[in-house]
Write a protein that holds these residues in place. Sequence first.
Motif, short mmCIF file in Angstrom:
data_model
loop_
_atom_site.label_atom_id
_atom_site.label_comp_id
_atom_site.label_asym_id
_atom_site.label_seq_id
_atom_site.Cartn_x
_atom_site.Cartn_y
_atom_site.Cartn_z
N GLU A 1 0.85 -1.20 0.00
CA GLU A 1 0.00 0.00 0.00
C GLU A 1 0.88 1.24 0.00
OE1 GLU A 1 -2.50 -0.58 3.42
OE2 GLU A 1 -3.95 -1.75 2.28
N SER A 2 1.46 1.50 -1.15
CA SER A 2 2.42 2.60 -1.28
C SER A 2 2.44 3.12 -2.71
CB SER A 2 3.83 2.12 -0.90
OG SER A 2 4.80 3.10 -1.21
N TRP A 3 2.70 4.42 -2.85
CA TRP A 3 2.87 5.02 -4.18
C TRP A 3 4.10 4.44 -4.87
CZ3 TRP A 3 -0.88 7.25 -6.54
CH2 TRP A 3 -1.84 8.01 -5.85
N LYS A 4 4.96 3.75 -4.13
CA LYS A 4 6.14 3.13 -4.73
C LYS A 4 5.74 2.17 -5.84
CE LYS A 4 10.13 0.21 -3.58
NZ LYS A 4 10.83 -0.52 -2.49
N GLU A 5 4.65 1.44 -5.66
CA GLU A 5 4.19 0.48 -6.66
C GLU A 5 3.83 1.17 -7.98
OE1 GLU A 5 4.53 -2.55 -6.15
OE2 GLU A 5 4.09 -3.12 -4.09
N ARG B 1 3.70 13.50 -2.46
CA ARG B 1 3.40 12.72 -1.25
C ARG B 1 4.32 11.52 -1.12
NH1 ARG B 1 -2.23 14.19 -2.87
NH2 ARG B 1 -2.78 15.89 -1.45
N TYR B 2 4.63 10.86 -2.22
CA TYR B 2 5.54 9.73 -2.16
C TYR B 2 6.92 10.16 -1.67
CZ TYR B 2 8.70 6.03 -3.66
OH TYR B 2 9.68 5.07 -3.68
N LEU B 3 7.34 11.35 -2.09
CA LEU B 3 8.66 11.85 -1.72
C LEU B 3 8.66 12.58 -0.37
CD1 LEU B 3 9.75 13.25 -5.20
CD2 LEU B 3 10.59 11.17 -4.08
N GLY B 4 7.50 12.76 0.22
CA GLY B 4 7.43 13.47 1.49
C GLY B 4 7.60 14.97 1.35
N ILE C 1 10.44 16.14 -7.78
CA ILE C 1 9.18 15.59 -8.27
C ILE C 1 9.26 15.32 -9.76
CG2 ILE C 1 6.71 16.04 -8.57
CD1 ILE C 1 6.88 17.79 -6.01
N LEU C 2 9.85 16.26 -10.50
CA LEU C 2 10.01 16.07 -11.94
C LEU C 2 10.88 14.86 -12.23
CD1 LEU C 2 9.71 16.92 -14.89
CD2 LEU C 2 11.63 18.50 -14.55
N ASP C 3 11.96 14.71 -11.49
CA ASP C 3 12.85 13.56 -11.70
C ASP C 3 12.09 12.25 -11.50
OD1 ASP C 3 14.93 15.30 -12.18
OD2 ASP C 3 15.81 15.12 -10.17
N LEU C 4 11.24 12.20 -10.48
CA LEU C 4 10.45 11.00 -10.20
C LEU C 4 9.49 10.71 -11.35
CD1 LEU C 4 9.56 8.81 -8.09
CD2 LEU C 4 7.81 10.46 -7.36
N LEU D 1 -6.15 0.64 -3.85
CA LEU D 1 -5.16 0.85 -2.79
C LEU D 1 -5.25 2.25 -2.20
CD1 LEU D 1 -1.83 -0.73 -4.13
CD2 LEU D 1 -3.52 -1.73 -2.59
N TYR D 2 -5.02 2.33 -0.89
CA TYR D 2 -4.88 3.60 -0.19
C TYR D 2 -3.41 3.74 0.20
CZ TYR D 2 -9.99 3.68 0.41
OH TYR D 2 -11.35 3.71 0.20
N PRO D 3 -2.60 4.43 -0.60
CA PRO D 3 -1.17 4.52 -0.31
C PRO D 3 -0.89 5.10 1.08
CG PRO D 3 -1.62 5.26 -2.52
CD PRO D 3 -2.95 5.11 -1.85
N LYS D 4 0.03 4.49 1.76
CA LYS D 4 0.34 4.88 3.14
C LYS D 4 0.91 6.28 3.24
CE LYS D 4 4.89 2.63 2.92
NZ LYS D 4 5.72 1.50 3.43
N GLU D 5 1.49 6.79 2.15
CA GLU D 5 2.06 8.14 2.17
C GLU D 5 0.98 9.22 2.10
OE1 GLU D 5 4.85 5.27 0.12
OE2 GLU D 5 2.76 5.88 -0.17
N GLY D 6 -0.25 8.79 1.84
CA GLY D 6 -1.36 9.74 1.75
C GLY D 6 -1.90 9.84 0.33
#
Length: 354
Positions: A154-158, A185-188, A202-205, A253-258
């Motif tokens: 449960e993460s935006w990583k996926e 949000r994934y990057l905090g 964010i752009l790099d991601l 999914l509800y990503p844990k990072e929000g």
Amino acid sequence: MGTTTIARRLAVAVGTFAAAVTINAGGAAAQDAGELYLYNWANYFPPELIEKFEQETGVDVTLDVYDSNETMLAKLQAGASGYDIVFPSGYMLGVIIDEGLARKIDASELSNFGNVRAPHDAPSFDPERAYSAPYMWGTTGIAYDTDRAPELEESWKEFFKPRDALKGKIAALNDQVEMYNAGARYLGIDVCTEQPKQAQQILDLLEAQKPHLAMYSSTGTVDRMIAGEVVMHHMWNGAAHRAKEQRESIKYLYPKEGLAFWSDHMVVVKNAPNPENARTFINWMMAPENAAAASNYTGYMNAIEGSSQYLNASLKNDPAVNMPDAYADRLRPSKECSPEARELRDKVWTRLKS
């Protein structure tokens, strides 16, 4: 309703209908002249619920509809009279309050307000609920086909750093705000950051993710998942629910990072001709059975505790719509960013899509 939600509803045909309804809301305030005028999104309020309200209160209800927050705002700004209640999205509610177009109703003092779940009881744009009460809400997360993918974290990583088996089988929303905010949000990082270095992160991601996407698209999300064109989709929870109705293996999914959540609200107009009837209606709509009827019609969730027992089984049993309480702290309300933050976001999106 969030930006993407507005876009989705612009496609809904706009119409007007009047419904004569008679009703009684126990313990409600004294009535005005027995009339109430609602101004709401098209196809966003069940006619049978209007009839029920009229039957219980004796108040005749007329419903007019709009196709966007901006259409509704323009009418109010132009001095349109005759409307009692409008249903703006969170960001627009803030505008309406700031421009003095909303009437103070102290919704938190209404008898049914105790049914309102957190965090809907104290949103940032009206923390004391002095001018509004909640109507419907939804989220923007990730849906995937469990028959074609392993159980995902449960993460935006996926989504941003997909497993090899999913590369090329993922669709993202073609939405600047949703994509930028999910990455932040994934990057905090604060979604309203004014720091160029953070915007570059964010752009790099997003640029690293881009080769692994099948497409950016905010239309056809439901059909795409049903047909199995992609295995994972960045999408709205209501769309995920409709897709699951046809393909049971779809999971939201509800990503844990929000994750983002939009919300629509009931607001009494400053010059409402029937303010007491409006307060009666708003209090009535915060009763679990009535809120559930609205959810069953719209396909989105309400903010009322106890409403789940009245939901249709398809909604009640789908955590994409009837969100488990354990995920409440993952919801991130929309924020109105500064011009500087919006400019950075625009630059990131332009670079990404060039």
